[in-house]
Design an enzyme around this catalytic site. Sequence first.
Site, PDB file in Angstrom:
ATOM      1  N   ASP A   1     -19.946 -10.105  -4.584  1.00 32.22           N
ATOM      2  CA  ASP A   1     -19.276  -9.198  -3.653  1.00 32.22           C
ATOM      3  C   ASP A   1     -20.059  -7.903  -3.455  1.00 32.22           C
ATOM      4  OD1 ASP A   1     -17.494  -7.732  -2.118  1.00 32.22           O
ATOM      5  OD2 ASP A   1     -15.729  -8.212  -3.312  1.00 32.22           O
TER       6      ASP A   1
ATOM      7  N   ASP B   1     -15.439  -5.560  -1.402  1.00 28.97           N
ATOM      8  CA  ASP B   1     -14.398  -5.615  -0.376  1.00 28.97           C
ATOM      9  C   ASP B   1     -13.833  -7.012  -0.189  1.00 28.97           C
ATOM     10  OD1 ASP B   1     -16.658  -6.770   0.617  1.00 28.97           O
ATOM     11  OD2 ASP B   1     -16.737  -5.644   2.494  1.00 28.97           O
TER      12      ASP B   1
ATOM     13  N   SER C   1     -16.484 -26.271  17.407  1.00 25.75           N
ATOM     14  CA  SER C   1     -16.400 -27.569  16.742  1.00 25.75           C
ATOM     15  C   SER C   1     -17.071 -28.629  17.619  1.00 25.75           C
ATOM     16  CB  SER C   1     -14.935 -27.895  16.451  1.00 25.75           C
ATOM     17  OG  SER C   1     -14.820 -29.039  15.657  1.00 25.75           O
TER      18      SER C   1
ATOM     19  N   HIS D   1     -13.359 -23.128   9.661  1.00 25.15           N
ATOM     20  CA  HIS D   1     -13.753 -23.889  10.843  1.00 25.15           C
ATOM     21  C   HIS D   1     -13.176 -23.255  12.111  1.00 25.15           C
ATOM     22  CE1 HIS D   1     -15.441 -27.162  12.982  1.00 25.15           C
ATOM     23  NE2 HIS D   1     -14.288 -27.619  13.407  1.00 25.15           N
TER      24      HIS D   1
ATOM     25  N   ASP E   1     -17.318 -22.808   6.609  1.00 23.97           N
ATOM     26  CA  ASP E   1     -16.841 -23.908   7.447  1.00 23.97           C
ATOM     27  C   ASP E   1     -16.749 -25.168   6.579  1.00 23.97           C
ATOM     28  OD1 ASP E   1     -16.484 -26.020   9.235  1.00 23.97           O
ATOM     29  OD2 ASP E   1     -17.869 -25.206  10.730  1.00 23.97           O
TER      30      ASP E   1
END
Length: 550
Positions: free
Chosen positions: A264, A271, A190, A472, A436
Amino acid sequence: MDKRTTLSLAVVSTLLAACGGGNDAPAPLACTDLTTAKLNIANLQVASAVEVAASGALPAHCKVAGALNARTGIDGKPYAVGFELRTPLPAAWNGKFFFQGGGGTNGFIVPATGNLLNAPSGTALERGYAVASTDGGHATGQSDVSFGLDPQARSDYGYNAVGQVTTVAKQIVQARYGQAPARSYLLGCSNGGRDAMVAASRFADQFDGYVAANPGFNLPKAAIAEQWDTQQFMSAATAGQLPKDAFPVSAMNLVAQRILAKCDALDGVVDGMVNDRAACQAVFSLANDVPTCTGAPDATCLSAAQKTALQNVFGGAHDSANRSLYASWPLDPGVAGQNWRFWKLDAGFAPLPFNTLIGAGAMGYIFSTPPDAPSLADGGLGYQLGFSMDSAAAKIDATTATFKESSMQFMTPPNPTQLTTLKARGRLIVVHGTADPVFSPNDTMAWYDALKAADANAPKYARLFLVPGMNHCAGGPATDRFDMLTALENWVEKGTAPDAVSATVNPADPDVLAAGWPARRSRPLCAYPKQAMLKPGATDTEDAASFECR
Ligand SMILES: [Ca+2]
């Protein structure tokens, strides 16, 4: 060692001694002798130097607490660059230095044990490193952004604290052990990831390697996106609703389900993970692939207003002339992750998104020049809703006679595609979760693409690893446990560049539990732009060995 080498070394040693170096280097200082007077380093005040007994997994070590450049700010408040340095006992020292990046708006000293972020266990101190951390130049507390009213405190937060603490911490390491660290690394996520990217640009002579995780690379621009997102979410709110009400858990779950339905299988296995991010962005569309409600919104559809708001959020912040102010965001099933919701929609401890609770104050006090200094009595919602994507957004590039550096200047790495010192001596690993909610991985990918465009040899010193589904720094439906410090050490010290890094799930993560994934699930994280795809014919789809980077 042959005789000739021995002779040469003896000659060199004698010459060094004659020049005042080598054999007559100062003897190591005991822990409690690491005082202000005995260290005698300019502008350094040591508050304490104490021996700490082994406790739990932490080994016995010496803890130095100190401050640099104590002064009074233009706001009349006291400031200093606070730091902590923890050094293992001499016999346990691995000969290396580790800088622990900060987080958020800093404001307090995180114990310098060397948090290894996503590594399954352990700290850098346990691995034998000498570890430093800093409060970023203000000790105002975790959420107090008022230091942004002082220009030097802004610069300290942006880059200066890391640079100065690194220099002084290494001097103390030298005093403690009688020798300088052989290797120096910086690892953070971050704002700490931003610390790493800034250091790789500004202080590349000080470090041998960096792990920049989910970096706040263009942080002032990302802060604009925090205002933008709240405006968009609220555009779908009815009277009395907040973002969390306009987008209940069921709404983001629906989006994640629709993304999975479309994407997917693209990586070879259904999965719950979208490893083929690139193909997914090309085929999935919020407009076409999420049903629009014909009646009241429910768990199977989104209203037209909700869809428009999400399209604007994922499309990224724009000004009134439709110029991009930050970056777009990948559509990834991790948008249903708890941490995504915490930042974008509902912090939980308060009824607002954390992007409002931290983002309004950071924008108004730290990144705007001159500071807006808004009232935050409402949690920042009013400031965010009134934020102009034209006039207010432009303040990230502004300077005044008092605030001589714009926030883009003090927060971002100068010349991030011209990393010449890094190229000569360092290695940079960047990690970013594809879901994020704070810093867009698309911005990080754009930087890496630009770096490679500027220098085709960039993968020899900088590599990017995307973590599908990760929010994040951690969390989300993802394999978010991996040991990037070891990957970095192998690259720097053994010359083994990381092509793939094995990652596993955190079996206690609520998003992993909700998805019902087995605790043994592992996946390779691939050096960008490669992605983890199921090997043809592989059958054990829970094992990283069944996947290849391509
Ligand atoms: Ca998949």
